[in-house]
Design a protein around this motif. Structure first.
Motif, PDB file in Angstrom:
ATOM      1  N   VAL A 142      34.550  46.465  44.185  1.00  0.00           N
ATOM      2  CA  VAL A 142      33.416  47.352  43.893  1.00  0.00           C
ATOM      3  C   VAL A 142      32.261  47.073  44.851  1.00  0.00           C
ATOM      4  CG1 VAL A 142      31.689  47.990  42.152  1.00  0.00           C
ATOM      5  CG2 VAL A 142      34.095  47.754  41.511  1.00  0.00           C
ATOM      6  N   MET A 163      47.487  35.463  25.692  1.00  0.00           N
ATOM      7  CA  MET A 163      47.366  36.918  25.843  1.00  0.00           C
ATOM      8  C   MET A 163      48.593  37.555  26.481  1.00  0.00           C
ATOM      9  SD  MET A 163      44.740  37.910  24.268  1.00  0.00           S
ATOM     10  CE  MET A 163      44.710  39.622  24.773  1.00  0.00           C
ATOM     11  N   ILE A 187      38.598  45.447  32.888  1.00  0.00           N
ATOM     12  CA  ILE A 187      37.246  45.155  33.388  1.00  0.00           C
ATOM     13  C   ILE A 187      36.431  44.695  32.185  1.00  0.00           C
ATOM     14  CG2 ILE A 187      35.116  46.288  34.238  1.00  0.00           C
ATOM     15  CD1 ILE A 187      36.949  48.032  35.988  1.00  0.00           C
ATOM     16  N   VAL A 188      35.453  43.824  32.398  1.00  0.00           N
ATOM     17  CA  VAL A 188      34.612  43.395  31.281  1.00  0.00           C
ATOM     18  C   VAL A 188      33.383  44.304  31.166  1.00  0.00           C
ATOM     19  CG1 VAL A 188      33.409  41.630  32.682  1.00  0.00           C
ATOM     20  CG2 VAL A 188      33.428  41.422  30.202  1.00  0.00           C
ATOM     21  N   GLY A 189      33.068  44.698  29.922  1.00  0.00           N
ATOM     22  CA  GLY A 189      31.822  45.399  29.655  1.00  0.00           C
ATOM     23  C   GLY A 189      31.827  46.884  29.970  1.00  0.00           C
ATOM     24  N   ALA A 233      38.678  44.545  41.576  1.00  0.00           N
ATOM     25  CA  ALA A 233      37.761  43.486  41.126  1.00  0.00           C
ATOM     26  C   ALA A 233      36.348  43.857  41.547  1.00  0.00           C
ATOM     27  CB  ALA A 233      38.148  42.150  41.726  1.00  0.00           C
ATOM     28  N   ILE A 279      33.239  37.328  26.961  1.00  0.00           N
ATOM     29  CA  ILE A 279      33.953  37.377  25.669  1.00  0.00           C
ATOM     30  C   ILE A 279      33.920  36.011  24.981  1.00  0.00           C
ATOM     31  CG2 ILE A 279      36.230  37.142  26.771  1.00  0.00           C
ATOM     32  CD1 ILE A 279      37.441  38.667  24.456  1.00  0.00           C
TER      33      ILE A 279
HETATM   34  P1  NAD Z   1      36.771  38.208  33.015  1.00  0.00           P
HETATM   35  O1  NAD Z   1      35.320  37.993  33.113  1.00  0.00           O
HETATM   36  O2  NAD Z   1      37.689  37.042  33.136  1.00  0.00           O
HETATM   37  O3  NAD Z   1      37.217  39.301  34.108  1.00  0.00           O
HETATM   38  C1  NAD Z   1      36.524  40.489  34.266  1.00  0.00           C
HETATM   39  C2  NAD Z   1      37.108  41.356  35.356  1.00  0.00           C
HETATM   40  O4  NAD Z   1      36.289  42.535  35.473  1.00  0.00           O
HETATM   41  C3  NAD Z   1      37.122  40.696  36.734  1.00  0.00           C
HETATM   42  O5  NAD Z   1      38.296  41.071  37.425  1.00  0.00           O
HETATM   43  C4  NAD Z   1      35.893  41.287  37.433  1.00  0.00           C
HETATM   44  O6  NAD Z   1      36.029  41.382  38.834  1.00  0.00           O
HETATM   45  C5  NAD Z   1      35.834  42.664  36.825  1.00  0.00           C
HETATM   46  N1  NAD Z   1      34.466  43.206  36.800  1.00  0.00           N
HETATM   47  C6  NAD Z   1      33.354  42.573  36.332  1.00  0.00           C
HETATM   48  N2  NAD Z   1      32.271  43.361  36.491  1.00  0.00           N
HETATM   49  C7  NAD Z   1      32.709  44.498  37.081  1.00  0.00           C
HETATM   50  C8  NAD Z   1      32.057  45.670  37.529  1.00  0.00           C
HETATM   51  N3  NAD Z   1      30.738  45.852  37.390  1.00  0.00           N
HETATM   52  N4  NAD Z   1      32.817  46.644  38.086  1.00  0.00           N
HETATM   53  C9  NAD Z   1      34.149  46.488  38.221  1.00  0.00           C
HETATM   54  N5  NAD Z   1      34.812  45.383  37.858  1.00  0.00           N
HETATM   55  C10 NAD Z   1      34.107  44.403  37.274  1.00  0.00           C
HETATM   56  O7  NAD Z   1      37.042  38.954  31.626  1.00  0.00           O
HETATM   57  P2  NAD Z   1      38.332  38.883  30.681  1.00  0.00           P
HETATM   58  O8  NAD Z   1      38.242  37.723  29.780  1.00  0.00           O
HETATM   59  O9  NAD Z   1      39.585  39.085  31.480  1.00  0.00           O
HETATM   60  O10 NAD Z   1      38.091  40.170  29.767  1.00  0.00           O
HETATM   61  C11 NAD Z   1      38.261  41.474  30.265  1.00  0.00           C
HETATM   62  C12 NAD Z   1      38.161  42.463  29.117  1.00  0.00           C
HETATM   63  O11 NAD Z   1      39.245  42.216  28.204  1.00  0.00           O
HETATM   64  C13 NAD Z   1      36.870  42.328  28.298  1.00  0.00           C
HETATM   65  O12 NAD Z   1      36.478  43.613  27.874  1.00  0.00           O
HETATM   66  C14 NAD Z   1      37.298  41.500  27.089  1.00  0.00           C
HETATM   67  O13 NAD Z   1      36.525  41.768  25.941  1.00  0.00           O
HETATM   68  C15 NAD Z   1      38.736  41.968  26.906  1.00  0.00           C
HETATM   69  N6  NAD Z   1      39.594  40.986  26.238  1.00  0.00           N
HETATM   70  C16 NAD Z   1      39.787  39.766  26.820  1.00  0.00           C
HETATM   71  C17 NAD Z   1      40.577  38.819  26.175  1.00  0.00           C
HETATM   72  C18 NAD Z   1      40.828  37.470  26.795  1.00  0.00           C
HETATM   73  O14 NAD Z   1      41.576  36.673  26.219  1.00  0.00           O
HETATM   74  N7  NAD Z   1      40.281  37.146  27.938  1.00  0.00           N
HETATM   75  C19 NAD Z   1      41.158  39.122  24.938  1.00  0.00           C
HETATM   76  C20 NAD Z   1      40.940  40.379  24.381  1.00  0.00           C
HETATM   77  C21 NAD Z   1      40.162  41.310  25.034  1.00  0.00           C
END
Ligand code: NAD
Ligand code: MG
Length: 393
Positions: free
Chosen positions: A63, A272, A107-109, A41, A214
């Motif tokens: 991180v 999901m 991870i996002v982004g 995370a 997202i």
């Molecule tokens: P979220 O914001 O809920 O979680 C993001 C995760 O990434 C967290 O565990 C956070 O600690 C980690 N993170 C954030 N910045 C970081 C960094 N700089 N370095 C390392 N770790 C970091 O996001 P989410 O909704 O779970 O989405 C995650 C990915 O999955 C995104 O790319 C999103 O587009 C994709 N996605 C999500 C969904 C959904 O239903 N949530 C569906 C399809 C695709």
């Protein structure tokens, strides 16, 4: 730890996020088949502590250094056998370990790019939720997967649906991909009121519970734009082969049309855990905890065209992919800057596409070949996006 010789070792990148939490839920239902190697995370110590105590990974990465220190102290008495690492380099370390079979890329982004590439390079099964990394590096990423015999499985629900509906032997007979979209919370709101939208309104998605970034992407439909690009890379398609279909119930997760008139669809509740379970179990099916679909309760399935006037981000994504890899890096980078500024109440909702369009105008056509070129374009586009934002806020 279980005693099953065939149990798969898993690292979850982004375990504290929405996808990460859902992945842990599915794994906990099949503890004889999977064991956790690492959780990672950015900075959420409380949630990570709770996950460590409940799921007992071998390693954990925070991180942010300060977060890692806090977690180490908290784990010292309660679970001293869990090794705590810090820094973004450690993300790569915990996907490359030989005992890791599967990597959930959640991870996002853009922060997901390097660890996801490391997973592909190490030949792992990569369960790809992080679409941004593919938008940034599609060509390099797909080459890295094939050169290292990695297995890339889509977790994004639409791409997972397409994967389930495609023939095993490639694209034989496929004429079109119908990529469904809910249309988000502003599908029917008067267009001339879109500039007043608040972050709270934008993240309140009608069907899905998701992370903040997202959720905003779904409200602008940039999410669907990123997904068009993601689908082009995953399935070797052109943008002309992909039709976005607004389907407000989010019951059909996407469809594949064939030259004999057949259209195959994958349906399910918007949860999901279904695509996550499919990626974990593939080619087998495993239980996910998702409730069975009740078609009588849903009663209706509706479909609409997507309107580019309402959702200019969708048009920008199509145009960017047609212009090439430099443009899709700019699209993603500018979008990340814009969404963050919007969430911090420093940018209007309707300025998100304006900022992205500016960044795209500054970008050349063509596609980068190397990781270094990708990273340079990413930081250059972030610089330009920040410049536009400071001048226009
Ligand atoms: P979220 O914001 O809920 O979680 C993001 C995760 O990434 C967290 O565990 C956070 O600690 C980690 N993170 C954030 N910045 C970081 C960094 N700089 N370095 C390392 N770790 C970091 O996001 P989410 O909704 O779970 O989405 C995650 C990915 O999955 C995104 O790319 C999103 O587009 C994709 N996605 C999500 C969904 C959904 O239903 N949530 C569906 C399809 C695709
Ligand atoms: Mg999706």
């Amino acid at each position: 730890m279980n005693n099953n010789q065939n149990s798969k070792g898993i690292t979850i990148l982004g375990s504290t996020g929405t996808i990460g939490v859902n992945t842990l839920d599915v794994i906990a239902r099949q503890s004889e088949h999977y064991h956790l190697i690492a959780l990672t995370a950015n900075s959420n110590v409380d949630k990570m502590l709770q996950q460590c105590l409940q799921h007992h990974p071998q390693y954990v990465v925070m991180v942010k250094e300060q977060a890692a220190e806090q977690l180490s102290i908290a784990l010292k008495n309660q679970a001293p056998d869990i090794e705590v690492l810090s820094g973004s380099q450690a993300l790569e370390t915990v996907v490359e370990l030989t005992q890791v079979d599967y990597v959930m890329a959640a991870i996002v982004g853009a922060a997901g790019l390097l660890p996801n590439l490391a997973a592909a390079k190490a030949g792992k099964r990569v369960l790809l939720a992080n679409k941004e990394s593919l938008v940034m590096s599609g060509k390099l990423f797909m080459n890295t997967v094939s050169e290292n015999n990695a297995t890339l499985l889509p977790i994004d629900s639409e791409h997972n649906a397409i994967f389930q509906c495609l023939p095993a032997s490639g694209l034989q007979g496929v004429t079109q991909i119908l990529l469904t979209a809910s249309g988000g919370p502003f599908r029917t709101r008067a267009i001339d009121t879109l500039h007043d939208i608040t972050p709270e309104q934008a993240v309140a998605h009608p069907n899905w519970v998701m992370g903040q970034k997202i959720s905003v992407d779904s409200a602008t439909m940039m999410n669907k734009g990123l997904e068009v690009i993601e689908a082009c890379w995953l399935f070797q398609l052109t943008t002309e082969q992909i039709q976005v279909v607004i389907h407000p119930q989010s019951t059909i997760h996407s469809m594949v049309a064939y030259n004999d008139g057949s259209v195959l669809a994958q349906l399910g509740n918007p949860d999901m855990r279904t695509p996550i379970a499919y990626g974990l179990g593939w080619p087998m099916r495993i239980e996910s905890g998702v409730a069975p679909l009740d078609l009588f309760e849903i009663a209706q399935l509706n479909f609409e065209q997507a309107d580019y006037n309402r959702f200019p981000c969708l048009r920008l994504a199509y145009e960017a992919h047609q212009a090439g890899g430099y443009a899709t890096i700019a699209l993603n980078a500018a979008n990340e800057i814009a969404v963050e500024a919007f969430l911090n109440r420093q940018l209007r909702f309707t300025d998100i596409p304006a900022l992205i369009e500016y960044a795209l105008e500054q970008t050349t056509s063509g596609t980068p070949e190397t990781l270094n070129e990708i990273l340079i374009q990413d930081s250059e586009s972030r610089r330009q996006a920040n410049l536009w934002w400071h001048e226009n806020k």
